[in-house]
Design an enzyme around this catalytic site. Structure first.
Site, PDB file in Angstrom:
ATOM      1  N   ASN A   1       0.758  -1.250   0.000  1.00  0.00           N
ATOM      2  CA  ASN A   1       0.000   0.000   0.000  1.00  0.00           C
ATOM      3  C   ASN A   1       0.790   1.304   0.000  1.00  0.00           C
ATOM      4  O   ASN A   1       0.234   2.346  -0.321  1.00  0.00           O
ATOM      5  CB  ASN A   1      -0.929   0.027   1.221  1.00  0.00           C
ATOM      6  N   TYR A   2       2.022   1.265   0.415  1.00  0.00           N
ATOM      7  CA  TYR A   2       2.708   2.537   0.634  1.00  0.00           C
ATOM      8  C   TYR A   2       3.967   2.770  -0.186  1.00  0.00           C
ATOM      9  O   TYR A   2       4.411   3.900  -0.318  1.00  0.00           O
ATOM     10  CB  TYR A   2       3.058   2.693   2.119  1.00  0.00           C
ATOM     11  N   LEU A   3       4.566   1.708  -0.641  1.00  0.00           N
ATOM     12  CA  LEU A   3       5.838   1.898  -1.339  1.00  0.00           C
ATOM     13  C   LEU A   3       5.621   1.940  -2.843  1.00  0.00           C
ATOM     14  O   LEU A   3       5.131   0.964  -3.428  1.00  0.00           O
ATOM     15  CB  LEU A   3       6.790   0.762  -0.963  1.00  0.00           C
TER      16      LEU A   3
END
Length: 880
Positions: A838-840
């Site tokens: 989800n974030y990288l």
DNA sequence: GTCGTGACTTGCTTCGAACTGT
DNA sequence: ACAGTTCGAAGCAAGTCACGAC
């Protein structure tokens, strides 16, 4: 109809015909199964130590985050990390030394003490500036930009720990560094990379090419027609982020967001009609162009790792994003997500099959109706979970079950119920299933697959796409996390008349799979991406949606936009930090609270913190922090302690700017525990403010930004020459730091302790062998025969060379086991997956893999490769 | 400005198949 | 062959955020 040249699902094509050898995925985490004394229900009690003190290691010490460090960038990030790494991870996996568990070794206090923090020596939000408070922030920022140099910010010389790493501008007065940001463009920002140097408005005019683009075009479509990622306005305008897509219009009137560049070119107007996503694409494509020289270089290098290149190609080839030349018709309404949508609806769980096993009430067997038995069985199978220790769970279950039993039923209270017979029956069924031969299992699997096949796919604008969750949730007992007030309630069976189907106007309406029943409603709404929904039986005002899978182009498109937005923040972050720093001492209490909240979100990657209802677990985010969640520690530390999303504990003590510290004291004054720390604030106010600073900016963008920039910085700073395994260690280490920043935890595996002791035993055994070998070597050199082995046997008389070889092998084995053990311990409470998913920004990973000749499948598993197909053809020089 | 609704993303756990070492 | 372990995928809960009505 779908254009289909293959029977195979396109998603898996890239794997099925893998002629490059098996793809091996590994991860160095411990098992996720079996939770040590806890499961979802007790998540609030676990892993609190993960956060403790570790943020500092990765984020808190980052000088860029301090009052004045606005122009500091990646290198500082890494520098700070390294310092902390030294502190926090005195035995880092990188070093290969034994490393005790993070939480035990790093009391937060220690870290704080070691942090190098730049402090405000004087507050830069002078009262005299308050007159500006009534102006839009962006306008104020202009003033601020000019005044930045004058701002009385000073940097306390960084502590000795990182002094040797000090980078060029560490000694430059902050004010001077600030100037860079304020002057605008990315050229001044250290976060910048060349491909970000043009404002959106400028870049989009460039030719749509870039090496990647041209590669894409050359590639003929072999399978399905794919939707292009940045497929003109239809798709882009479809993405429901009007604030983002229509940013030009929305921001041009009164509240002008900070601009990364001061000058707006004439061409900008022309681009106003171009969707943001498209402009973003051009932005990145222009970078590809610029880097074409490097591309050639890398491509050359690429010849040496043909296999890797093949993987990248395979995925970008298979990607819907890289193939299609199809242009979707423009929607005109700016909301359209698709033009045609065909699917087969959803599949229901099989009806309940009564087992007839009688439970006991006051020791006597009780006859239950199938309905009653079904619910009793749901309860029985939860015997081994922690929910059984929760009164709320039992109480809610009893309330709902009793309704089914009826008032006059023989069963009058739960305490006298004995579900053991049912429990044991379930266990034996489980065991039977386990004991089935692999042929039987395979046959069952195939049968199920056959049954589900038609539900697995949707055809979106002629493209076959995988559906995500096409199975309707079966009935069960609600497993709310933390202290959820509704845990244990019966989640009733969902029937066709609960379900609303969304499908193309011309598509055939899916046949209702349960004879005699029918769908609740049929819609043809192409402004949304869901295929079906039903109301959550636990909370009817919530919905359960059926969406396309993560690998679909609709999801990929929005994923890419998410990362582009986060990248955009890079160009604004300097000004944003300057702005909130100024407002730390504002007289306007709302502004002051917004400033402090934004600071915490930026610095600690906190979530926004929406208001919650009473019938939800009591968790908080930034805006909903309560007085008791933050404890000031003089002179300028804040101790955070609260339950965040999923009731995961956030514990962290951080050093903050003095004005922030003072502001917190002020916000807490005259309040009681339970009162809101930010009483003038909620997420909508905060986000409305953030939108003034950057188009489309919301609180969650900071999390994406901080996660991705940290990965990018760490990878580029820490990757050294070496073998692939060493590089993967670097990657995982960076991944771990991000997980710590985001407070991504997991519960400790139930078998963790056992696994560790097993490893210790093995190491001890090997150590004993090693000692024996050393003794033998010693004796052999002195011409003596080897001693008898521990079991009394006579050993072979080896020559010194052979013994030395054996000693080396054993030593290596011990070292490897110790490394594994340390890694296992180190990651026992850290969940790496969430940030990866989800974030990288996957392009960071893909580009890094290309640059360092690491096979991408060493980092991304099959589903991530499919999800991130859109990122596979990224320029190797891509930087976040 | 507030509130409720709707749509979507994020996040942890569980399940079970595949892998590994003995 | 078996037991232990790893890992991907599925499941579903719980967030965020936009928008429209009042």
């Amino acid at each position: 109809m779908a254009v289909e040249a293959s029977d195979k699902p396109h998603v898996s094509d890239g794997f099925d015909d893998d002629d490059d050898g098996p793809i091996i995925f590994r991860r160095n985490t411990t098992s996720k199964r079996n939770v040590e004394g806890s499961n979802a229900a007790t998540s609030n009690a676990r892993g609190s130590s993960l956060q403790k003190g570790t943020i500092i290691a990765s984020r808190m010490m980052l000088p860029k985050e301090s009052s004045g460090g606005f122009s500091r960038a990646s290198t500082s990030h890494v520098k700070a990390y390294l310092v902390n790494s030294a502190i926090a991870n005195s035995k880092s996996p990188l070093g290969g030394k034994p490393k005790p568990s993070l939480e035990r070794k790093i009391p937060s206090g220690v870290k704080v003490e070691n942090s190098s923090v730049m402090r405000l020596t004087k507050d830069n939000c002078e009262d005299s500036e308050d007159e500006l408070d009534n102006k839009p922030l962006s306008a104020r920022l202009k003033v601020n930009s000019n005044n930045a140099n004058k701002a009385t910010l000073a940097v306390v010389k960084r502590s000795s720990e990182d002094s040797d790493n000090v980078d060029d501008d560490d000694d430059i007065p902050l004010s001077a560094r600030l100037k860079n940001y304020n002057v605008g463009t990315s050229t001044s920002s250290k976060y910048d990379n060349s491909d970000r140097k043009k404002p959106i408005s400028k870049v989009q005019k460039g030719p749509q090419d870039g090496s990647n683009a041209s590669i894409k075009q050359e590639r003929p479509s072999t399978l399905l027609v794919k939707r292009p990622l940045d497929n003109t306005d239809s798709l882009h305008s479809a993405i429901k982020k009007p604030k983002f897509s229509v940013l030009d219009a929305s921001i041009s009137d009164k509240k002008v967001p900070m601009k990364p560049e001061p000058k707006v070119e004439e061409e900008e107007d022309d681009d106003d009609d171009i969707p943001f996503s498209q402009r973003m694409k051009k932005l990145s494509e222009s970078s590809s162009l610029k880097k074409s020289k490097n591309v050639i270089k890398v491509n050359k290098a690429g010849l040496s790792f043909k296999k890797q290149a093949t993987t990248f190609k395979k995925f970008s080839n298979n990607s819907e994003y890289s193939k299609s030349t199809k242009i979707l018709p423009s929607s005109g309404d700016g909301q359209k997500k698709w033009t045609t949508l065909v699917h087969n609806g959803v599949i229901f769980p099989p009806p309940y099959q009564p087992h007839g096993v009688k439970m006991l009430y006051k020791g006597k067997p009780v006859v239950l109706t199938p309905e009653q038995e079904e619910v009793a069985t749901m309860f029985a199978v939860m015997r081994d979970t922690d929910y059984m220790q929760k009164d709320k769970f039992k109480e809610n279950f009893w309330t709902d079950w009793r309704k089914l039993l009826g008032k006059n039923h023989v069963i009058q209270n739960l305490d006298d119920c004995d579900f053991t017979p049912i429990y044991e029956w379930c266990q034996s069924e489980k065991e039977k299933k386990k004991q089935m031969s692999s042929e039987e299992k395979k046959a069952l699997k195939e049968e199920r697959a056959k049954l589900e096949e038609k539900y697995m796919w949707a055809i979106v604008d002629g493209v076959k796409e995988k559906v995500g969750n096409f199975r309707v949730e079966p009935p069960g007992l609600f497993r709310g996390r933390g202290e959820h007030p509704k845990m244990g309630k019966l989640k009733r069976r969902i029937r066709p008349n609960d379900i609303v189907i969304n499908i193309g106007k011309d598509a055939p309406i899916p046949e209702c799979p349960i004879p005699g029943e029918s769908w609740k409603d049929i819609r043809h709404d192409n402004t949304v991406t869901w295929l079906a929904f039903w109301n959550d039986p636990i909370n009817p005002k919530l919905f359960k949606y059926v969406f396309l899978a993560a690998s679909s182009s609709l999801k990929g498109q929005s994923d890419k936009e998410k990362y582009e937005k986060a990248r955009m923040l890079k160009d604004y972050i300097g000004n944003i930090r300057a702005a909130y720093t100024r407002d730390f001492t504002c007289r306007d209490i709302t502004k002051q609270q917004i400033a402090v909240a934004t600071y915490l979100i930026d610095k600690l990657a906190l979530r926004a913190g929406n208001e919650k209802d009473d019938d939800e677990a009591d968790t908080v985010g930034c805006c909903t922090l309560k007085i008791e969640n933050v404890t000031p520690e003089a002179p300028n530390k804040l101790q955070f302690n609260f339950l965040g999303k999923d009731s995961i504990k956030y514990e962290n003590t951080v050093e903050v700017e003095l004005p922030v510290y003072n502001a917190i004291l002020k916000f807490q004054k005259d309040k009681q525990p339970g009162d809101d720390l930010f009483d003038m604030l909620d997420t909508s106010k905060l986000n409305a403010h953030l939108k003034e600073l950057m188009p489309g900016l919301t609180a969650k963008v900071f999390r994406t930004f901080n996660a991705s920039i940290t990965l990018d910085d760490m990878l580029n700073k820490d990757t050294k020459d070496g073998d692939v395994a060493e590089k993967i260690v670097v990657y995982n280490h960076a991944n771990k730091q991000v997980a710590i920043i985001c407070n991504h935890q997991r519960s400790v595996s139930k078998s963790h302790t056992a696994q560790m002791s097993r490893l210790t035993e093995k190491i001890d055994e090997l150590q004993a062998v090693l000692n024996e070998l050393k003794t033998d070597l010693d004796r052999t050199r002195k011409g003596k025969p080897p001693l008898k082995s521990s079991d009394g046997k006579t050993k072979k008389n080896l020559n010194p060379e052979a013994l030395e070889k054996k000693i080396a092998q054993t030593t290596t084995k011990i070292q490897k086991m110790q490394r594994d053990m340390n890694a296992k311990e180190d990651l026992k409470t850290v969940a790496l997956g969430t940030s990866k998913i989800n974030y990288l920004d996957p392009r960071i990973t893909v580009a890094w893999c290309k640059r360092h000749e690491v096979p991408i499948e060493k980092i991304f598993n099959k589903s991530l490769l499919a999800k991130f197909a859109w990122a596979m053809d990224v320029d190797p020089d891509f930087r976040f």
